[in-house]
Design an enzyme around this catalytic site. Sequence first.
Site, PDB file in Angstrom:
ATOM      1  N   LYS A  54      38.793  35.990  30.393  1.00 14.77           N
ATOM      2  CA  LYS A  54      40.223  35.935  30.089  1.00 14.77           C
ATOM      3  C   LYS A  54      40.786  34.580  30.520  1.00 14.77           C
ATOM      4  CE  LYS A  54      44.503  38.364  31.476  1.00 14.77           C
ATOM      5  NZ  LYS A  54      45.038  39.556  32.179  1.00 14.77           N
ATOM      6  N   LYS A  62      39.639  37.262  26.013  1.00 20.03           N
ATOM      7  CA  LYS A  62      41.048  37.669  26.080  1.00 20.03           C
ATOM      8  C   LYS A  62      41.919  36.445  26.287  1.00 20.03           C
ATOM      9  CE  LYS A  62      44.459  40.518  28.520  1.00 20.03           C
ATOM     10  NZ  LYS A  62      44.693  41.628  29.469  1.00 20.03           N
ATOM     11  N   ASP A  81      41.371  43.731  35.358  1.00 22.14           N
ATOM     12  CA  ASP A  81      41.511  42.293  35.095  1.00 22.14           C
ATOM     13  C   ASP A  81      41.563  41.583  36.452  1.00 22.14           C
ATOM     14  OD1 ASP A  81      42.028  43.517  32.609  1.00 22.14           O
ATOM     15  OD2 ASP A  81      43.395  41.914  32.001  1.00 22.14           O
TER      16      ASP A  81
END
Length: 244
Positions: free
Chosen positions: A164, A196, A101
């Site tokens: 995300k 996400k 991430d």
Amino acid sequence: MTNPLRIQQLMKLVDLTRLTEQDNADAMQQWLEQDLAGAAVLPAAVCVYPAYLAQVKSFLQQRQFAVQLATVVNFPSGTLPLTEVLEQIQQALAAGADEIDCVLPYQTLLSGQTEQVRSFLTEIRQATAGVCLKIIIESGELVTCQQISKATELVVESGADFVKTSTGKVKVGVTEEAARIMLAVIAAADRPVGFKASGGVRSVEFALKLVGLFEELTGNLATPAYMRLGASALLNDLSQQLDY
């Protein structure tokens, strides 16, 4: 009461997250025992700081838990030099990370340096070839709808697996408005791209709303391959609902 099948679906979407600055191995172990091993349904992934990857990897292997292991890089400010971020990725993969991430250099985007951001994303994608890559756009720091849309477009173009929303380290995390904007771009992409939601996904009600948005705007059922919920307490709340 929420349908138990819907609760189980939500649990499978969770990236169970522990990104606590003041942490230690004992506290991490206790958290794994309570929040992960005690869950009624295993989450999609566990997300921790790079320093704890080896410990969590060992725990997952010992318990034979089929859970992905994620970590964060260029986190949380998004301002590290590219060479340092690439080094973080290399070290994380060597320590057993299955998913990366990475924070988008959103301040660079806000200053209008779109090509620099595009180049950064290209390098990050090359460094994570064959590994699930989620790019955090920090939607709460992007001032306009157009900026959220542009950041999402750049991530989609880069070949990343997920866009995300947030780090959870700034004042504004995921919002329904930002989710709608991001999902509209994702739905229009010429390839499958995941979404996400993170930063403030604390209630079952809000998680259900986000999953509903995903399914409404993309036309697809929310599965861990293309939808994740980054949260620390949500999994426990969901487990408790299943117990009722």
